[in-house]
Structures are given as structure tokens and as C-alpha cells.
Design an enzyme around this catalytic site. Structure first.
Site, PDB file in Angstrom:
ATOM      1  N   CYS A  70      18.835  11.890  89.980  1.00 26.81           N
ATOM      2  CA  CYS A  70      17.733  12.635  89.386  1.00 26.81           C
ATOM      3  C   CYS A  70      16.387  12.032  89.867  1.00 26.81           C
ATOM      4  O   CYS A  70      16.378  10.736  89.872  1.00 26.81           O
ATOM      5  CB  CYS A  70      17.853  12.634  88.042  1.00 26.81           C
ATOM      6  SG  CYS A  70      16.541  13.155  87.043  1.00 26.81           S
ATOM      7  N   GLU A  97      23.680   4.269  84.947  1.00 27.92           N
ATOM      8  CA  GLU A  97      22.362   4.496  85.268  1.00 27.92           C
ATOM      9  C   GLU A  97      21.725   2.712  85.442  1.00 27.92           C
ATOM     10  O   GLU A  97      20.885   2.491  86.347  1.00 27.92           O
ATOM     11  CB  GLU A  97      21.618   5.152  84.569  1.00 27.92           C
ATOM     12  CG  GLU A  97      20.061   5.286  84.744  1.00 27.92           C
ATOM     13  CD  GLU A  97      19.236   6.101  83.582  1.00 27.92           C
ATOM     14  OE1 GLU A  97      19.644   7.001  83.156  1.00 27.92           O
ATOM     15  OE2 GLU A  97      18.063   5.644  83.382  1.00 27.92           O
ATOM     16  N   THR A 141      16.598   6.251  81.063  1.00 22.23           N
ATOM     17  CA  THR A 141      15.942   7.551  80.749  1.00 22.23           C
ATOM     18  C   THR A 141      16.267   8.132  79.592  1.00 22.23           C
ATOM     19  O   THR A 141      15.638   8.938  79.060  1.00 22.23           O
ATOM     20  CB  THR A 141      16.369   8.555  81.914  1.00 22.23           C
ATOM     21  OG1 THR A 141      17.659   8.449  82.057  1.00 22.23           O
ATOM     22  CG2 THR A 141      15.681   8.085  83.190  1.00 22.23           C
TER      23      THR A 141
HETATM   24  S1  SF4 Z   1      18.650  13.132  81.483  1.00 24.00           S
HETATM   25 FE1  SF4 Z   1      16.687  12.971  82.441  1.00 24.00          FE
HETATM   26  S2  SF4 Z   1      16.881  11.354  84.022  1.00 24.00           S
HETATM   27 FE2  SF4 Z   1      18.938  12.162  83.443  1.00 24.00          FE
HETATM   28  S3  SF4 Z   1      19.401  13.752  84.923  1.00 24.00           S
HETATM   29 FE3  SF4 Z   1      18.331  14.735  83.253  1.00 24.00          FE
HETATM   30  S4  SF4 Z   1      16.128  14.758  83.497  1.00 24.00           S
HETATM   31 FE4  SF4 Z   1      17.228  13.316  84.856  1.00 24.00          FE
END
Ligand code: SF4
Length: 289
Positions: A93, A123, A158
Site C-alpha cells: 500500500c 507491516e 498505519t
Molecule cells: S489499512 Fe491503510 S495502510 Fe493498510 S492497506 Fe488499507 S489504506 Fe493501506
């Protein structure tokens, strides 16, 4: 029984993009995904049925092409895959890439990197694996145990709730008043929207159903947040886990879902709650008679 859906719920653009890429590649070739593409078993099973293979480690990789998940990975991991001759596809992402970029800039400018998040989450592992020195913190105790540094550069996983992240940043500032603490807010917008909507929802509901994978961090955080405002919060992964007993005596029911929960699952859960509501109404009338 009145049923409400959170204003923002379910899949985010990052997860949708990763699934779209996986489907597109699966239509013409075979590949392995390193780790879970998203933390949702329904999505993973659908992809398995289309021939997508999931490898938990390098040893389990079956095909010449390897896809990196939406959660991203370290440059070390990419380099070692390439050194082994694999073609690497990235569905990382862009908002996770932003975390990597921010941490790189901190290090270049002499800041000690601190990541607020779960150290065992892919992550976070992807963010810190390229660093020589760093700290991952998630509690006040973690902050208390930090070594004093001249300059801290702080980012967040995130999917952490922003209010909690800000509390920890303040704690760090208070713990080391002589240090420079630079915080860059890397909690992603979809997480913030879902958290805010969950609070609004939980405040007005007797029961809240949170739909999402058991390993999904943002789903767990939605459960935790809803539990602050509502006493009856249930975390389910799929419609089969929904029980009639959850709704007995409830006048208002809220539905929210994590960022890897498919729209179809949310629709199925909503339909089943409506069926339960129809079943429970006559009981309520009899009880009142
Ligand atoms: S939760 Fe936030 S950082 Fe994770 S894939 Fe979705 S938009 Fe991207």
C-alpha cells in the site's frame, strides 16, 4: 430492533488494489504470495480457489514469481528474493511505503527511529528489518523502558488508533524532556475514518458487531474502541459466527468492519441480523404481554 451501519466500514483502497493485482496476475500465471495477502480468510480462500499460492516462508515458495502483500516488506527481503532468482511483484500500500520513507528520512537526519505498533505484525517487521537501531513500542511501559536519545523520530503502524498513538508520543516527550521528539502521523486515513465512525456507532448502540479477520490489527482495534463505548461488542469473522443470543433485548445494533472485510460479508451479516430482528420481535411482544 434498529440496525445501523458505520459511515465508514470495510475494505480500504490498499486492500482492494492488492486483491485486484492478485486476481489480474492469477488470470494468466501462477505465483506465490509471501505471507497473507490480507488478514481475511474469506478473501484468501477465494484467491486459493483461483490458484494463488500462499507461502509463510521462503522455503514454502512454489513459483518463480512472488508477490509482496499490502503490508509491505523490507528492502532486505526483496533483495534476498531477487538474489534467489524470483521475480518480485509488490502490492504494498502507498501509505505503508510512506512509513518506510519517513523512517528512512529520520535515520538520514540522525533521529533514532521509534515505531508505535505491534512488533510481530508483518507491516512493522517490514519497516524495521532494514534498520540497525530502532525501538518498537506499544505500551506506556515500553516507553518507560526506552534508552535516552538526543533525537527520536516517531512513526506509527498505519492501523493504530491515532488518539492512543498521540498519548504515547506525549508520554515519550514527558519521559525525555531534554530530547527532541519528532512525530510524523502515519496512521492511514481509512483507519482514522473507520475508528471515528466506530466511536459514533458504538455510542448509540446496545450491541455492536465488528466483522473482520482474527489476525487483522485494524479489526482488533475497532473491537477495542467500540468496547469503550458499548458493553456488548462481538467480533466475528464470517456470517456463520453470528448468534441470535447476541441480540436479545437489544433495541439498537451497529455493524462495522475492518479494512480487509469484503462487501459481500458485510451484506450477509446485515441480512442475517435483519432475520434475527424479525425472530426476536414476536418474542419481545410476548414477553411484554
Ligand atoms: S489499512 Fe491503510 S495502510 Fe493498510 S492497506 Fe488499507 S489504506 Fe493501506
Amino acid at each position: 430492533m434498529r440496525i445501523f451501519k458505520a459511515t465508514h466500514l470495510g475494505m480500504c483502497f490498499g486492500v482492494r488494489n492488492a486483491i485486484t493485482l492478485a486476481n489480474k496476475v492469477a488470470a494468466t500465471s501462477q505465483f506465490s504470495v509471501l505471507g497473507e495477502l490480507v488478514h481475511n480468510n474469506i478473501v484468501l480462500d477465494e484467491l486459493r480457489n483461483k490458484g494463488v499460492h500462499f507461502a509463510n516462508s521462503f522455503q514454502e515458495i512454489r513459483y518463480d514469481t512472488v508477490m509482496i502483500t499490502a503490508h509491505g516488506c523490507s528492502q532486505k527481503t526483496i533483495a534476498s528474493l531477487q538474489a534467489r532468482g524470483y521475480q518480485v511483484l509488490q502490492s504494498t500500500c502507498p501509505l505503508v511505503r510512506y512509513v518506510h520513507k519517513t523512517v528512512r528520512q529520520f535515520v538520514e537526519n540522525g533521529f533514532h527511529p521509534v515505531v508505535i505498533g505491534r512488533r510481530d505484525h508483518s507491516e512493522v517487521r517490514g519497516v524495521v528489518e532494514d534498520l540497525d537501531e530502532y525501538d518498537v513500542v506499544l505500551t506506556a511501559e515500553d516507553i518507560f523502558n526506552l534508552k535516552e536519545r538526543e533525537k527520536y523520530g516517531v512513526v506509527s503502524q498505519t492501523t493504530q488508533p491515532i488518539n492512543y498513538v498521540l498519548e504515547l508520543v506525549n508520554l515519550l516527550k514527558n519521559r525525555f524532556p531534554n530530547s527532541e521528539v519528532c512525530f510524523v502521523d502515519t496512521v492511514c486515513a481509512p483507519t482514522k475514518q473507520r475508528q471515528d465512525s466506530a466511536i459514533e456507532l458504538a455510542k448509540q448502540c446496545d450491541v455492536v458487531i465488528v466483522i473482520g479477520g482474527r489476525k487483522s490489527n485494524n479489526t482488533k482495534e475497532l473491537v477495542n474502541t467500540c468496547a469503550i463505548y458499548c458493553r456488548r461488542v462481538y467480533h466475528i469473522e464470517n456470517v456463520d459466527e453470528l448468534m441470535l443470543e447476541y441480540f436479545i433485548g437489544a433495541e439498537t445494533v451497529g455493524i462495522t468492519a475492518g479494512t480487509s472485510t469484503p462487501d459481500e460479508t458485510i451484506d450477509l451479516v446485515e441480512k442475517k441480523i435483519r432475520l434475527f430482528a424479525d425472530k426476536l420481535v414476536p418474542e419481545a411482544i410476548i414477553a411484554a404481554a
